[in-house]
Design an enzyme around this catalytic site. Structure first.
Site, PDB file in Angstrom:
ATOM      1  N   ASP A  34      37.614  40.603  42.549  1.00  0.00           N
ATOM      2  CA  ASP A  34      38.349  40.035  42.428  1.00  0.00           C
ATOM      3  C   ASP A  34      38.115  39.662  40.774  1.00  0.00           C
ATOM      4  OD1 ASP A  34      39.483  41.775  43.147  1.00  0.00           O
ATOM      5  OD2 ASP A  34      40.548  40.174  44.525  1.00  0.00           O
ATOM      6  N   LYS A  56      41.801  42.800  38.542  1.00  0.00           N
ATOM      7  CA  LYS A  56      42.760  43.075  38.355  1.00  0.00           C
ATOM      8  C   LYS A  56      43.669  41.713  37.700  1.00  0.00           C
ATOM      9  CE  LYS A  56      43.660  46.383  42.638  1.00  0.00           C
ATOM     10  NZ  LYS A  56      44.078  46.333  43.131  1.00  0.00           N
ATOM     11  N   MET A 171      52.204  35.147  40.884  1.00  0.00           N
ATOM     12  CA  MET A 171      52.084  36.925  39.959  1.00  0.00           C
ATOM     13  C   MET A 171      53.547  36.670  39.743  1.00  0.00           C
ATOM     14  SD  MET A 171      50.076  39.189  42.112  1.00  0.00           S
ATOM     15  CE  MET A 171      50.886  39.044  44.159  1.00  0.00           C
TER      16      MET A 171
END
Length: 493
Positions: A34, A56, A171
């Site tokens: 990632d 991502k 997030m």
């Protein structure tokens, strides 16, 4: 068919990767990774390992999850050991379960290697405990965005506002204003402590503190960008002084010296980050060295002034297929403890190391032990000090000076943190020159407040030519001497 290991990479700091995770990275044939907080984790994989990036970030996905699942399956069918490297822990908003399900459908064996989750580690490194006796007996980890990563998350804010423990949003930075407003509307006190930690556990860690009603505006004012962890609750008001608040140091060095510097600086409570990677580049003089290696009986001494020179010399010995026993009658001199230590790695104890690790002392003492008729070979850096060769010439000692390598630099992604650094550390004159060349090329200016630390007088002289005088100069030209000089400087602050 191979086996897939879902490895939690931890919150960012390379040191927080588990030993088992490191072991699997070193053994794997392919790594599917990632957007990692630290690309240094990829240094653990072998040279032939296949690397596949599937990172991502909000609103920008390199691969969709279904594609990632298929990549995992395909890799397992052509490799023996596959690592799926995911930030934090695979089962904490990492979609590890979905990836396992795709492997199970194909009958592919897998194993989970847990990682340190940022939900706990990041607040901790900012001096914020998630639980504390009499203050918070629980904590709750919540994803900060929706399933589609678009729009604000639709929570039952009434339940969240009435939880007695600490709330941790991962997030959630882009939706922070809405989250805070909704919590207040649901009954949470506007003055509830809140904190946002960006780049947690890393050298560039930033912490913004406030209350629920003003935390979003404070974050905007400070220019904080993802990734960041949001902490809301009474413990967010805690601020343990020595957690993640050490001076920040930028390093310009080769990989071998970076590791030693970072370890030493960490022991001093300093946060070190590499701002410029230096790489060795062989010069045309290497051809001359190769010729001389086949005629070593003409030399009585080989002088090394750096670890890099030692490594390159023995690399060429091996490359030329030379029997190491030809070195049996040759004496070796090493400028400092680091160079002497590198020699010992090749099974050689230096015959001469100066009493003080400077080029001047080395030269003055060395000429006293070289006997008449002895010849000296000096493979070293292209920008090596003329002090050594001048002293040898003055004493009519026969030598061959071979500038066999130079260094080239590459600014790292951490260069954006220059404005927040307290120190910049240089370990060679060539490193100084290359670093400032790269800054000029990129149009980057250094803030005046940064202090410069140099490994010795020669490096400090080059710094003065490129920028200004050094604030810290090591008396001994080795890493240990540089670390001692930095430590002494801090004590006097």
């Amino acid at each position: 068919m191979g086996k897939v290991y879902l490895v939690g990479a931890g919150p960012g700091d390379v040191g927080l990767l588990t030993l088992k995770g490191m072991e699997k990275l070193r053994a794997c044939d392919a790594v599917i990774y990632d957007r990692l907080a630290s690309e240094e984790l990829l240094d653990f994989v072998s040279a032939g390992c296949e690397k596949i990036y599937v990172g991502k970030q909000s609103g920008k996905h390199t691969r969709k999850q279904d594609e990632i699942n298929q990549i995992l399956v395909d890799c397992a069918k052509r490799h023996t050991c596959v690592v799926r490297l995911k930030g934090g822990d695979s089962f904490v908003f990492g979609r590890g379960g979905e990836e396992i399900e795709s492997l199970e459908k194909e009958g592919i064996p897998y194993e989970l290697v847990p990682g340190v989750t940022s939900a706990v580690a990041v607040p901790e490194c900012a001096g914020i405990p998630l639980t504390h006796r009499g203050v918070s007996r629980s904590f709750h980890v919540i994803t900060g965005h929706t399933e589609s990563s678009v729009g604000s998350p639709d929570y039952n804010y009434k339940i969240l506002a009435n939880l007695e423990g600490t709330l941790v949003f991962l997030m959630g930075l882009l939706n922070l204003k809405e989250i805070a407003q909704n919590l207040i509307s649901a009954g949470m006190a506007a003055y509830t402590p809140a904190a946002v930690i960006a780049d947690g556990t890393m050298a560039g860690q930033q912490t913004v503190r406030g209350c629920l009603f003003d935390i979003a505006s404070r974050v905007i004012e400070k220019g904080i960008v993802p990734p960041a962890v949001v902490v809301i609750g009474k413990t967010a008001g805690f601020h343990y002084r020595y957690c993640g608040n050490g001076p920040r140091v930028g390093i310009t060095a080769t990989k071998a010296l970076q590791d030693k510097l970072k370890k030493g600086l960490d022991n001093m409570g300093m946060d070190a980050v590499t701002v410029c990677n230096m790489e060795l580049e062989k010069t045309a003089q290497v051809e001359m060295l190769r010729k001389e290696l086949h005629d070593l009986q003409g030399y009585q001494w080989i002088v090394f002034t750096s670890q890099n020179a030692v490594s390159l010399f023995f690399e060429e010995i091996k490359g030329e297929g030379i029997d190491i026993r030809q070195l049996g009658n040759i004496k070796f001199a090493a400028l400092g403890s680091g160079t002497a230590g590198k020699l010992r790695q090749y099974g050689i104890l230096p015959d001469f190391v100066p009493s003080i690790y400077t080029v001047q002392v080395f030269a003055d003492e060395f000429v006293q032990i070289v006997t008449e008729g002895e010849k000296v070979l000096i493979p070293r850096a292209a920008q090596g000090s003329v002090v050594l060769t001048d002293v040898l010439e003055k004493h009519h000692i026969a030598f061959l000076n071979l500038p066999v390598y130079d260094v080239t630099g590459c600014l790292t992604d951490s260069v954006h943190m220059l404005s927040g650094l307290d120190y910049l550390v240089f370990v060679s004159a060539s490193g100084v020159q290359e670093f400032f060349r790269l800054l000029e090329e990129r149009g980057i200016c250094l803030p005046e407040r940064i202090q410069f630390a140099c490994i010795g007088r020669i490096t400090a002289k080059k710094l003065e030519e490129c920028c200004r005088q050094a604030d810290i100069v090591a008396d001994a030209s080795d890493v240990d001497g540089l670390l001692e000089a930095i430590a002494a400087s801090i004590k006097h602050l």
